[in-house]
Design a protein around this motif. Structure first.
Motif, short mmCIF file in Angstrom:
data_model
loop_
_atom_site.label_atom_id
_atom_site.label_comp_id
_atom_site.label_asym_id
_atom_site.label_seq_id
_atom_site.Cartn_x
_atom_site.Cartn_y
_atom_site.Cartn_z
N GLY A 90 0.62 -1.07 0.29
CA GLY A 90 -0.14 -0.57 -0.19
C GLY A 90 1.00 1.60 0.43
N THR A 91 0.61 2.02 0.80
CA THR A 91 0.86 3.39 0.72
C THR A 91 1.55 4.41 2.12
N LEU A 92 2.94 4.41 2.70
CA LEU A 92 3.38 5.17 3.50
C LEU A 92 3.31 6.89 3.43
N PHE A 93 2.27 7.70 4.39
CA PHE A 93 2.08 8.67 4.01
C PHE A 93 3.47 9.36 5.00
N LEU A 94 4.36 10.11 5.61
CA LEU A 94 5.31 11.05 6.33
C LEU A 94 5.29 12.13 6.52
N ASP A 95 3.90 12.70 7.21
CA ASP A 95 3.14 13.67 7.26
C ASP A 95 4.79 14.47 8.51
N GLU A 96 4.93 16.16 8.68
CA GLU A 96 6.09 16.76 9.04
C GLU A 96 7.16 15.71 9.17
N VAL A 97 7.52 14.83 7.78
CA VAL A 97 9.00 14.15 6.90
C VAL A 97 10.24 15.42 7.97
N ALA A 98 10.39 17.05 7.90
CA ALA A 98 10.90 17.57 8.47
C ALA A 98 11.41 17.56 9.57
N ASP A 99 10.35 16.98 10.41
CA ASP A 99 10.34 17.07 11.38
C ASP A 99 11.79 15.78 12.03
N LEU A 100 12.09 14.81 11.35
CA LEU A 100 13.03 13.79 11.37
C LEU A 100 14.18 14.10 11.60
N PRO A 101 14.81 13.95 12.70
CA PRO A 101 16.33 13.91 12.98
C PRO A 101 16.53 12.29 12.15
N LEU A 102 18.29 14.29 12.21
CA LEU A 102 19.32 13.54 10.74
C LEU A 102 19.78 12.40 10.78
N PRO A 103 19.93 11.31 11.78
CA PRO A 103 20.75 9.44 11.73
C PRO A 103 19.29 9.64 11.56
N MET A 104 18.13 9.59 11.17
CA MET A 104 17.00 8.62 10.55
C MET A 104 16.47 9.09 9.56
N GLN A 105 17.27 10.52 9.07
CA GLN A 105 17.09 10.30 7.45
C GLN A 105 18.10 9.58 6.79
N VAL A 106 19.11 9.15 7.77
CA VAL A 106 19.93 8.36 6.87
C VAL A 106 19.52 7.49 6.80
N LYS A 107 18.78 6.92 7.83
CA LYS A 107 17.68 5.54 7.96
C LYS A 107 16.92 5.11 6.72
N LEU A 108 16.19 6.35 6.33
CA LEU A 108 14.73 6.86 5.62
C LEU A 108 15.76 6.41 4.06
N LEU A 109 16.51 7.20 4.33
CA LEU A 109 16.58 6.78 2.52
C LEU A 109 17.34 5.88 2.29
N ARG A 110 17.91 5.52 2.65
CA ARG A 110 17.99 3.61 2.80
C ARG A 110 17.28 2.35 2.26
N ALA A 111 16.18 2.69 3.31
CA ALA A 111 15.51 1.56 3.82
C ALA A 111 14.55 2.07 1.80
#
Length: 460
Positions: free
Chosen positions: A232-253
């Protein structure tokens, strides 16, 4: 049953044979072409329901074919086959209008998922309508909202990541849900998550899941948001609030289309579409090194802007009547109507809180109005958006209510005030032998307001 057809475009005979065999086993009739010229001829001759094209062709590239299909066969979804690791090329193809992409060497399970999703787009859904409430409740007749509806309808035919930009309360999640409902993943889950509401130490577990015993408190396996949204679909609301370390892991996923649960050594493949949103200026955050540029480019393949309510004032009457109807159904009351003066007052207001503020204003007015009519004087604009409380009225009108001392130390203010309201309502109902009309009069509020509070407090 109509035969499903697909066009395969690749200059390598071995790749064409592999794709042709795979699709044939899925019951799909295939046509093959080694170059752009023959591909265009076959597209015009057979009008296939899907096109798979390699990026590098003898007389051009796959992007050129994507552009041609967008102009001449817009109902045919096209997927691009890219070289391994060529994420920039894949993103370029999605921006051009490709439905999706698959990397070489082609993984057959991933290819089958892509083909099945693409073929769903050519299957008309019964009762589908362009401008009805069923298309996602994106209501309005203004030019901006009509444009937005058309954009979401087109984007629903793609698997490209979409970044939804708009002010708080403007309806970004509603737009994301509309894209999901009108696309080939509509039968799969729609998972919405507010990235700013998850504690940073729990983010990896919340997004990717964890194995039992992987950390203190992990008493059972947890799938996580990515795997919950599989298919299905994953909706990431307020994605700007992600801390930088999590952004790296999210990008890889996102890039690998796989996640590794906390405490596990293996990655688990996931098939999801990513939609994201924020009310913040994401390009500005990238410039300030507070948001990763590579993640920004990955989630912002296509940008969609949601207009604020003040820019579509002509939609306010339609939205307001729809909201009042929904509130009436929720609280099992007769619907209230807005006077012309009330509508004019709403149209002249700026609505810094957008549609969400309109909902709160109308909910407050609904509980206070008399005889199912909301006039301009019933509208509380520009102040607190919270629905009315009974605390003030009960303090002055319910003499039987005992003075409840404020507890010392930290308290749950909302829960504390609700407890006072509950006590006052119970005493008024007991005093009037559960006659709600008399109880409302005793409390100094309207019957409608009492019905609202009974529903809200679960006292029915």
């Amino acid at each position: 049953m109509t035969t499903q057809t697909a066009l395969i475009v690749d200059d390598e005979p071995d790749i064409r044979d592999l794709l042709e065999i795979t699709l044939s086993r899925m019951g799909i009739t295939t046509y093959t072409a080694p170059d752009l010229v023959s591909a265009r001829d076959l597209l015009q001759q057979h009008k296939p329901q899907l096109c798979l094209t390699d990026m590098n062709l003898p007389d051009g590239n796959g992007i050129e074919l994507v552009h041609w299909i967008q102009q001449n066969a817009p109902c045919t979804p096209v997927a691009v086959i890219t070289a391994y690791g060529s994420m920039d090329t894949a993103i370029e193809s999605l921006k051009a209008g490709a439905f999706d992409f698959v990397s070489k060497p082609v993984e057959l399970p991933r290819l089958r998922e892509l083909v099945n999703s693409a073929l769903k787009l050519s299957q008309p859904r019964a009762g589908e309508s362009e401008d009805t409430e069923d298309s996602g409740l994106l209501l309005g007749d203004s030019p901006k909202i009509r444009t937005l509806r058309n954009q979401t309808r087109k984007l629903a035919r793609s698997q490209a990541p979409v970044f939804i930009n708009g002010e708080s309360g403007s309806g970004k999640e509603l737009v994301a849900r509309m894209i999901h409902l009108q696309g080939p993943r509509n039968e799969g889950p729609f998972i919405a998550v507010n990235c700013g509401a998850i504690p940073s130490e729990l983010m990896e577990s919340e997004f990717f899941g964890h194995k039992k015993g992987s950390f203190t408190g992990a008493v059972e396996n947890k799938p996580g948001l990515f795997r919950s949204a599989d298919g299905g679909t994953l909706f990431l609301d307020e994605v700007a609030d992600l801390p930088l370390p999590m952004q790296v892991k999210l990008l890889r996923a996102i890039q690998e289309k796989a996640v590794r649960p906390v405490g596990d050594t293996k990655e688990v493949p996931v098939d999801i579409r990513i939609l994201s949103a924020t009310h913040k200026n994401l390009p500005e955050l990238v410039q300030e090194d507070r948001f990763r540029q590579d993640l920004f480019y990955r989630i912002n393949v296509i940008e969609l802007s949601v207009p604020p309510l003040r820019e579509r004032a002509d939609d306010i009457a339609l939205l307001a009547n729809h909201i009042l109807k929904r509130i009436a159904q929720e609280y099992e009351c007769d619907a209230a109507a807005l006077t012309t003066a009330a509508i004019d007052r709403l149209k002249g207001y700026e609505f810094p809180g957008n549609v969400r503020e309109l909902e709160n204003i109308l909910e407050r007015a609904f509980t206070l109005c008399d005889e199912d009519v909301i006039d301009a004087g019933d509208l509380h604009l520009g102040g607190s958006m919270a629905p009315p409380s009974l605390v003030t009225s009960t303090a002055s009108n319910a003499n039987e209510t005992e003075n409840t001392p404020v507890p010392e130390g930290e308290i749950d203010l909302e829960g504390y005030l609700e407890s006072i309201e509950r006590q006052a309502i119970e005493k008024a109902l007991e005093a009037t032998r559960w006659n709600k009309t008399a109880a409302a009069k005793r409390l100094g509020i309207s019957f409608r307001a009492l019905r609202y509070r009974l529903k809200k407090l679960g006292m029915e």
